[in-house]
Motif scaffolding. Structure first.
Motif, PDB file in Angstrom:
ATOM      1  N   VAL A   1     -32.954  32.457 -10.501  1.00 58.46           N
ATOM      2  CA  VAL A   1     -32.596  33.635 -11.233  1.00 58.46           C
ATOM      3  C   VAL A   1     -31.922  34.711 -11.419  1.00 58.46           C
ATOM      4  N   GLY A   2     -32.001  34.315 -10.176  1.00 52.40           N
ATOM      5  CA  GLY A   2     -30.443  35.684 -10.283  1.00 52.40           C
ATOM      6  C   GLY A   2     -30.552  36.836  -9.031  1.00 52.40           C
ATOM      7  N   HIS A   3     -29.707  37.705  -8.902  1.00 53.16           N
ATOM      8  CA  HIS A   3     -29.417  38.796  -7.143  1.00 53.16           C
ATOM      9  C   HIS A   3     -29.562  40.177  -7.675  1.00 53.16           C
ATOM     10  N   CYS A   4     -29.810  40.651  -7.151  1.00 49.73           N
ATOM     11  CA  CYS A   4     -29.775  42.038  -6.707  1.00 49.73           C
ATOM     12  C   CYS A   4     -29.725  43.135  -5.814  1.00 49.73           C
ATOM     13  N   ALA A   5     -29.079  43.905  -5.693  1.00 50.84           N
ATOM     14  CA  ALA A   5     -28.543  44.642  -4.467  1.00 50.84           C
ATOM     15  C   ALA A   5     -30.096  45.220  -4.507  1.00 50.84           C
TER      16      ALA A   5
END
Length: 224
Positions: free
Chosen positions: A32-36
């Motif tokens: 559903v997404g990626h984030c640092a």
């Protein structure tokens, strides 16, 4: 098999994107997404994407691994945490497990292995590699033994409340405590009110006095 929503949290965004693309080929998974890991909006991303599983690289967190896992657990209690990292650090593995991480998987693992772990934790299973499982279980058993022996005045406090109290003992202001614990200043105020009520005192100064008399170790709690 039910669809599992996965959020990738990794400072190496190119690697995260590449792995996300490979996982997207697995029909039962939805990235559903990626984030640092270091993104200050991490909690917002988690709340917005509502993943079933968070694949988290703890390498950038270092000694703050436990706090990071706890932050994510508090942000979305329904989500399971899978540590997906390239490191082997027993201390970080223990801290992650202590705060509720369900699994620890190395980045060099195959997509098939990672897929099996992601599905497994979504069904309530746990997985740590054999070389880390022994130290993790030993530490958790010792935690349980210590918990059974508690009878001090601070034992009414939750772990997070003890973290906040440690900051107070160290003379830190609420905003600094919030920043170090990766929580909001309002959450710090809520914990502070709870601490005063549980310790049956009327001020932070009295709470600090009780903590010092009970031998609260600021350094030990800060490193936890």
């Amino acid at each position: 098999m039910n669809l599992v929503r996965v959020l990738m949290v990794d400072d190496h965004l190119m690697l995260a994107e590449a792995l996300s693309a490979r996982l997207a080929e697995v029909s039962e998974l939805w990235v559903v997404g990626h984030c640092a890991t270091s993104d200050p909006r991490l909690s917002e991303v988690v709340q917005r994407s509502r993943p079933d599983v968070i694949a988290l690289d703890v390498e950038p967190a270092g000694t703050a691994t436990g706090r990071l896992v706890r932050q994510l657990r508090e942000t979305l209690p329904s989500a399971e945490i899978v540590v997906l990292t390239g490191i082997r650090d027993v201390r970080q593995a223990v801290d992650a497990a202590r705060e509720g991480a369900a699994a620890w998987v190395r980045k060099e693992s195959s997509v098939e292995e990672l897929t099996a772990v992601l599905h497994g934790v979504s069904r309530g299973h746990n997985w740590y590699p054999p070389d880390l499982l022994g130290p993790v279980l030993r530490e958790l058993r010792e935690d349980a033994a210590r918990a059974g022996q508690r009878n001090g005045p601070l034992d009414v406090l939750s772990d997070r409340e003890r973290d906040v109290l440690s900051g107070m003992v160290a003379g830190k202001r609420g905003a600094q405590i919030a920043e170090e614990l990766l929580i909001s200043p309002e959450t710090v105020r809520t914990h502070t009110r709870s601490i005063l009520a549980k310790l049956q005192v009327h001020s932070q100064l009295e709470a600090v006095s009780v903590a010092c008399a009970a031998g609260l170790s600021v350094d030990a709690d800060a490193d936890r």
